[in-house]
Design a protein around this motif. Structure first.
Motif, PDB file in Angstrom:
ATOM      1  N   UNK B 189      71.124  49.744  19.475  1.00 14.81           N
ATOM      2  CA  UNK B 189      70.421  49.350  20.758  1.00 14.81           C
ATOM      3  C   UNK B 189      71.628  49.525  21.846  1.00 14.81           C
ATOM      4  N   UNK B 190      72.637  48.954  21.494  1.00 15.19           N
ATOM      5  CA  UNK B 190      73.634  49.130  22.562  1.00 15.19           C
ATOM      6  C   UNK B 190      74.032  50.507  22.770  1.00 15.19           C
ATOM      7  N   UNK B 191      73.912  51.417  22.113  1.00 13.57           N
ATOM      8  CA  UNK B 191      74.029  52.839  22.450  1.00 13.57           C
ATOM      9  C   UNK B 191      73.024  53.393  23.110  1.00 13.57           C
ATOM     10  N   UNK B 192      71.827  52.911  22.838  1.00  9.82           N
ATOM     11  CA  UNK B 192      70.538  53.218  23.738  1.00  9.82           C
ATOM     12  C   UNK B 192      70.692  52.980  25.030  1.00  9.82           C
ATOM     13  N   UNK B 193      71.182  51.632  25.340  1.00  6.60           N
ATOM     14  CA  UNK B 193      71.344  51.239  26.706  1.00  6.60           C
ATOM     15  C   UNK B 193      72.606  52.013  27.412  1.00  6.60           C
ATOM     16  N   UNK B 194      73.505  52.195  26.641  1.00  8.02           N
ATOM     17  CA  UNK B 194      74.767  53.020  27.264  1.00  8.02           C
ATOM     18  C   UNK B 194      74.296  54.457  27.444  1.00  8.02           C
ATOM     19  N   UNK B 195      73.175  55.163  26.846  1.00  4.77           N
ATOM     20  CA  UNK B 195      72.646  56.319  26.912  1.00  4.77           C
ATOM     21  C   UNK B 195      72.082  56.330  28.498  1.00  4.77           C
ATOM     22  N   UNK B 196      71.233  55.163  28.655  1.00  2.00           N
ATOM     23  CA  UNK B 196      70.452  55.108  29.785  1.00  2.00           C
ATOM     24  C   UNK B 196      71.140  54.979  30.956  1.00  2.00           C
ATOM     25  N   UNK B 197      72.126  54.081  30.892  1.00  3.60           N
ATOM     26  CA  UNK B 197      73.126  53.784  31.968  1.00  3.60           C
ATOM     27  C   UNK B 197      74.072  55.403  32.444  1.00  3.60           C
ATOM     28  N   UNK B 198      74.226  55.868  31.348  1.00  3.56           N
ATOM     29  CA  UNK B 198      74.931  57.156  31.594  1.00  3.56           C
ATOM     30  C   UNK B 198      74.055  58.024  32.252  1.00  3.56           C
ATOM     31  N   UNK B 199      72.699  58.361  31.805  1.00  5.42           N
ATOM     32  CA  UNK B 199      71.691  59.019  32.478  1.00  5.42           C
ATOM     33  C   UNK B 199      71.779  58.922  33.803  1.00  5.42           C
ATOM     34  N   UNK B 200      71.917  57.591  34.165  1.00  6.43           N
ATOM     35  CA  UNK B 200      71.659  57.272  35.567  1.00  6.43           C
ATOM     36  C   UNK B 200      72.917  57.766  36.406  1.00  6.43           C
ATOM     37  N   UNK B 201      74.000  57.530  35.753  1.00  2.00           N
ATOM     38  CA  UNK B 201      75.051  58.000  36.449  1.00  2.00           C
ATOM     39  C   UNK B 201      75.099  59.532  36.692  1.00  2.00           C
ATOM     40  N   UNK B 202      74.638  60.322  35.429  1.00  8.22           N
ATOM     41  CA  UNK B 202      74.437  61.832  35.837  1.00  8.22           C
ATOM     42  C   UNK B 202      73.433  61.961  36.992  1.00  8.22           C
ATOM     43  N   UNK B 203      72.494  61.251  36.959  1.00  8.59           N
ATOM     44  CA  UNK B 203      71.463  61.724  38.070  1.00  8.59           C
ATOM     45  C   UNK B 203      72.102  61.298  39.334  1.00  8.59           C
TER      46      UNK B 203
END
Lengths: 133, 368
Positions: B189-203
């Motif tokens: 779950x933590x990894x999923x959240x990190x992925x999401x936040x990282x996606x946000x940074x990318x965008x």
């Protein structure tokens, strides 16, 4: 201990150092790891050692954005020292930055093999060992 | 030779080889403007160097060493912001018109001069100087704001991402070390959240880079761009079990801004993958289109969840998210619509809720 391959990690981020160290030990315990939290320490060490201290291939994982001496400078120093050796230094520059706009900088140094995006993973170590081990 | 400043902020330099004219000019205008004077070009240059408050230079055309136009030609690169006015009789008019057309001279005044006209010319020239100065000051502060923004984007992409990647690293390590299924679930779950936040940074970075793009001369091979996009998302969980088809016919080279085109297509295609229906057994995403040098017409089609009629406008808004449970940031289509606007293109969305979505994208090609 492997005679052929050893790994050196330089990173000002202690957590990332720990991650690298532990992941490597889960992949292959026979590979010697030397780690540095400060680029200055690493450069002092590099000056002190002689050719016999190194295995045939040494992989350097060098964080780019470090205080005092950055990764590009460290990579240059490694290259200079190894130019006098008969052994091989394989340098990877490591960073958490999304895009490296300094690609040209990477290419300037022929010993720099490439760029690795953080975090380092089990599969990365497996690949490195397969390629250079 | 300085007269005291009266009302105007900034000074006039009067250049003339006849001392009588200088005297007459000074006595007429000294009450309104701060006046410096010079009897030849050499003295004028000295004055320009010594008195940075000179905004306007008025020079006689006929002088023995150099003509007024020649003098202006000489100094225009050293003092580009100072406004140049020439004083001339009709016999020299051709040379002066030529100088005005070449941008060396702002205005000319007939000789003998009319005081009101000279006053007006000086006033206008001073205004022009101030306007130019304001503009260049504004440019400078914009440039420095722009540099600040660059630094900010850099720190978003590095300083913010660096600890995030450490978290991801620790979670990876934990997955190797931990056996307990419950703990493993937490780490995933933590990894999923990190992925999401990282996606946000990318965008955010994408958005910034997209808004910076000023180059419209990139040669774009649409098949290649789509290949690159597919390459980057094919291992994503959302792409599993989805049939993907591309049929793009590109007859000519197409010029546009590559960063923007890629941003648009990658958001549209990854959305098509992301919003599939679980129960559908024949999931597909289709990219078709024809591209000429004038126009690219591309359709991205899926048989996914579709968009409700009343939400069709909203999807292009910032932070709008179609599904609560999705990992989206609500920025994707907003960035798309901004990029399309930048490229002067258009987008048409057709969708039936529960059946699928078809998005038609039209982008104009630019010429070389």
């Amino acid at each position: 201990m492997s005679d052929k391959l050893s790994i050196v990690i330089v990173d000002d981020n202690e957590i990332d150092l720990m991650i690298g160290e532990r992941l490597l030990s889960r992949v292959d315990q026979s590979i010697a790891l030397t780690k540095f939290n400060h680029s200055t320490e690493m450069l002092n060490w590099l000056q002190r050692e002689d050719e016999n201290s190194f295995t045939t291939n040494t992989i350097f994982l060098v964080d780019i954005y470090m205080p005092i001496f950055n990764g590009y400078y460290v990579a240059e120093q490694i290259t200079q020292v190894f130019d006098a050796f008969d052994k091989k230094a394989i340098i990877y520059l490591v960073s958490a930055t999304i895009e490296i706009s300094d690609n040209r900088k990477l290419m300037l140094n022929s010993r720099v093999e490439g760029y690795i995006g953080k975090p380092v993973t089990v599969s990365l170590f497996k690949e490195l060992i397969k390629k250079h081990g | 030779m300085i007269d005291f400043k009266q009302e105007q902020d900034g000074a006039v330099l009067y250049v003339d080889d006849e001392q009588n004219n200088i005297n007459s000019f000074r006595s007429t205008f000294r009450k309104e403007f701060k006046v410096y004077s010079a009897i030849n070009a050499v003295e004028a240059l000295k004055n320009l160097k010594s008195y940075p408050d000179i905004k306007v230079i008025i020079s006689d055309q006929r002088m023995p060493d150099v003509t007024g136009v020649e003098f202006f030609e000489k100094i225009r690169h050293i003092y580009p912001n100072k406004v140049r006015v020439i004083l001339t009789g009709y016999s020299d008019i051709k040379a002066v018109i030529d100088a005005i057309n070449k941008g060396q001279v702002y205005r000319y005044i007939d000789k003998p001069w009319n005081n009101d006209l000279v006053r007006l010319a000086i006033q206008d020239a001073m205004d022009l100087f101030d306007t130019r100065k304001n503009l260049s000051d504004k440019n400078e502060s914009l440039q420095s704001a722009y540099n600040e923004l660059d630094k900010f984007v850099y720190s978003v992409s590095h300083d913010l991402r660096s600890p995030l990647m450490s978290i991801l690293g620790i979670a990876n390590l934990a997955e190797v070390d931990v056996q307990d299924p419950k703990s493993l679930e937490y780490f995933q779950t933590i990894k999923g959240m990190v992925d999401k936040l990282d996606g946000y940074i990318h965008q955010i970075i994408d958005h910034y880079k997209g808004s910076q793009g000023k180059q419209f001369g990139d040669r774009i091979d649409f098949n290649k761009v789509v290949d690159e996009i597919i390459e980057s998302i094919k291992y994503h969980p959302s792409a599993q079990g989805v049939k993907f088809q591309v049929n793009l016919e590109q007859s000519d080279s197409f010029l546009s801004n590559k960063m923007n085109v890629k941003t648009i297509l990658s958001n549209l295609i990854s959305n098509a993958f992301k919003y599939q229906r679980e129960e559908e057994t024949n999931k597909f995403v289709e990219v078709t289109g024809t591209i000429t040098s004038e126009k690219a017409e591309i359709i991205v089609k899926d048989n996914g969840v579709g968009i409700k009629e009343d939400k069709k406008e909203e999807v292009f808004n910032m932070f709008y998210r179609a599904k609560q449970d999705e990992t989206g940031t609500g920025l994707g289509l907003f960035i798309v619509s901004e990029a399309i606007e930048k490229l002067a293109g258009s987008i048409d969305l057709r969708s039936t809720f529960g059946k699928g979505t078809e998005i038609k994208l039209i982008l104009p090609g630019t010429s070389e």
